[in-house]
Design a protein around this motif. Sequence first.
Motif, PDB file in Angstrom:
ATOM      1  N   THR A   1       1.909   6.589 -15.536  1.00  0.00           N
ATOM      2  CA  THR A   1       1.453   5.721 -16.614  1.00  0.00           C
ATOM      3  C   THR A   1      -0.059   5.520 -16.589  1.00  0.00           C
ATOM      4  OG1 THR A   1       1.945   3.799 -15.237  1.00  0.00           O
ATOM      5  CG2 THR A   1       3.636   4.480 -16.824  1.00  0.00           C
ATOM      6  N   ASP A   2      -0.689   5.816 -15.462  1.00  0.00           N
ATOM      7  CA  ASP A   2      -2.148   5.696 -15.333  1.00  0.00           C
ATOM      8  C   ASP A   2      -2.640   6.931 -14.594  1.00  0.00           C
ATOM      9  OD1 ASP A   2      -4.801   5.112 -14.702  1.00  0.00           O
ATOM     10  OD2 ASP A   2      -4.384   3.009 -14.232  1.00  0.00           O
ATOM     11  N   SER A   3      -2.964   7.976 -15.355  1.00  0.00           N
ATOM     12  CA  SER A   3      -3.324   9.255 -14.733  1.00  0.00           C
ATOM     13  C   SER A   3      -4.608   9.160 -13.919  1.00  0.00           C
ATOM     14  CB  SER A   3      -3.429  10.361 -15.780  1.00  0.00           C
ATOM     15  OG  SER A   3      -4.359  10.023 -16.765  1.00  0.00           O
ATOM     16  N   GLU A   4      -5.520   8.306 -14.304  1.00  0.00           N
ATOM     17  CA  GLU A   4      -6.768   8.150 -13.543  1.00  0.00           C
ATOM     18  C   GLU A   4      -6.474   7.554 -12.162  1.00  0.00           C
ATOM     19  OE1 GLU A   4     -10.501   9.143 -12.955  1.00  0.00           O
ATOM     20  OE2 GLU A   4      -9.445   9.577 -14.803  1.00  0.00           O
ATOM     21  N   ALA A   5      -5.665   6.512 -12.111  1.00  0.00           N
ATOM     22  CA  ALA A   5      -5.299   5.900 -10.828  1.00  0.00           C
ATOM     23  C   ALA A   5      -4.453   6.850  -9.981  1.00  0.00           C
ATOM     24  CB  ALA A   5      -4.551   4.592 -11.066  1.00  0.00           C
ATOM     25  N   PHE A   6      -3.634   7.675 -10.622  1.00  0.00           N
ATOM     26  CA  PHE A   6      -2.744   8.602  -9.911  1.00  0.00           C
ATOM     27  C   PHE A   6      -3.524   9.711  -9.216  1.00  0.00           C
ATOM     28  CE2 PHE A   6       0.723  11.773  -9.604  1.00  0.00           C
ATOM     29  CZ  PHE A   6       1.696  10.972  -9.011  1.00  0.00           C
ATOM     30  N   LYS A   7      -4.735   9.992  -9.658  1.00  0.00           N
ATOM     31  CA  LYS A   7      -5.553  11.056  -9.055  1.00  0.00           C
ATOM     32  C   LYS A   7      -5.803  10.824  -7.563  1.00  0.00           C
ATOM     33  CE  LYS A   7      -7.926  12.583 -13.209  1.00  0.00           C
ATOM     34  NZ  LYS A   7      -9.205  12.672 -13.924  1.00  0.00           N
ATOM     35  N   ALA A   8      -5.961   9.579  -7.154  1.00  0.00           N
ATOM     36  CA  ALA A   8      -6.190   9.288  -5.730  1.00  0.00           C
ATOM     37  C   ALA A   8      -4.963   9.669  -4.907  1.00  0.00           C
ATOM     38  CB  ALA A   8      -6.535   7.814  -5.537  1.00  0.00           C
ATOM     39  N   TYR A   9      -3.777   9.402  -5.441  1.00  0.00           N
ATOM     40  CA  TYR A   9      -2.540   9.808  -4.760  1.00  0.00           C
ATOM     41  C   TYR A   9      -2.469  11.330  -4.672  1.00  0.00           C
ATOM     42  CZ  TYR A   9       2.299  11.120  -4.159  1.00  0.00           C
ATOM     43  OH  TYR A   9       3.451  11.730  -3.714  1.00  0.00           O
TER      44      TYR A   9
ATOM     45  N   ALA B   1       0.248   2.939  -6.318  1.00  0.00           N
ATOM     46  CA  ALA B   1       0.780   1.631  -6.708  1.00  0.00           C
ATOM     47  C   ALA B   1       0.257   1.253  -8.100  1.00  0.00           C
ATOM     48  CB  ALA B   1       0.389   0.572  -5.686  1.00  0.00           C
ATOM     49  N   GLY B   2       1.171   0.965  -9.007  1.00  0.00           N
ATOM     50  CA  GLY B   2       0.820   0.564 -10.356  1.00  0.00           C
ATOM     51  C   GLY B   2       0.474   1.708 -11.297  1.00  0.00           C
ATOM     52  N   ALA B   3       0.530   2.950 -10.814  1.00  0.00           N
ATOM     53  CA  ALA B   3       0.148   4.099 -11.645  1.00  0.00           C
ATOM     54  C   ALA B   3       1.351   4.839 -12.229  1.00  0.00           C
ATOM     55  CB  ALA B   3      -0.698   5.074 -10.832  1.00  0.00           C
TER      56      ALA B   3
ATOM     57  N   GLN C   1       0.112   5.829   3.519  1.00  0.00           N
ATOM     58  CA  GLN C   1      -1.197   5.518   2.932  1.00  0.00           C
ATOM     59  C   GLN C   1      -1.317   6.134   1.536  1.00  0.00           C
ATOM     60  OE1 GLN C   1      -4.568   6.769   5.238  1.00  0.00           O
ATOM     61  NE2 GLN C   1      -6.029   5.881   3.824  1.00  0.00           N
ATOM     62  N   ALA C   2      -0.891   7.378   1.384  1.00  0.00           N
ATOM     63  CA  ALA C   2      -0.957   8.045   0.078  1.00  0.00           C
ATOM     64  C   ALA C   2      -0.134   7.283  -0.962  1.00  0.00           C
ATOM     65  CB  ALA C   2      -0.466   9.490   0.188  1.00  0.00           C
ATOM     66  N   ARG C   3       1.049   6.807  -0.565  1.00  0.00           N
ATOM     67  CA  ARG C   3       1.899   6.043  -1.500  1.00  0.00           C
ATOM     68  C   ARG C   3       1.169   4.819  -2.030  1.00  0.00           C
ATOM     69  NH1 ARG C   3       6.208   6.670   2.349  1.00  0.00           N
ATOM     70  NH2 ARG C   3       6.149   4.448   2.749  1.00  0.00           N
TER      71      ARG C   3
END
Length: 102
Positions: free
Chosen positions: A15-23, A85-87, A79-81
């Motif tokens: 739902t938030d591709s920008e935040a998901f990039k860190a994962y 969070a929230g993405a 840590q990756a998980r």
Amino acid sequence: MSTTPAYALITVKITDSEAFKAYMAAAPASIAACGGEYLVRGGAFETVEGDWNPARITVLRFPSMERAKAWYHGDAYTQARGFRAGATEYFNVTLVEGYAPV
């Protein structure tokens, strides 16, 4: 230790591709550290029977169920998980032992 490979079947709706990039940046190293590899990572798919329709599918292969569990419960993947969070609307992970002909 088992020599039968194990697989992680993952379905996710981002739902938030920008935040998901860190994962997505952190997860590969955690997978490789446990002998895992990507077999499928978000490619095109088609449901040909049933009503299962995930937004995205990932499939990982590990040398054994023990290694798959070590990856999922390990510090690096924990840590990756946290980075996702929230993405996502959902993130499902199923570990399954592979077929070993007798």
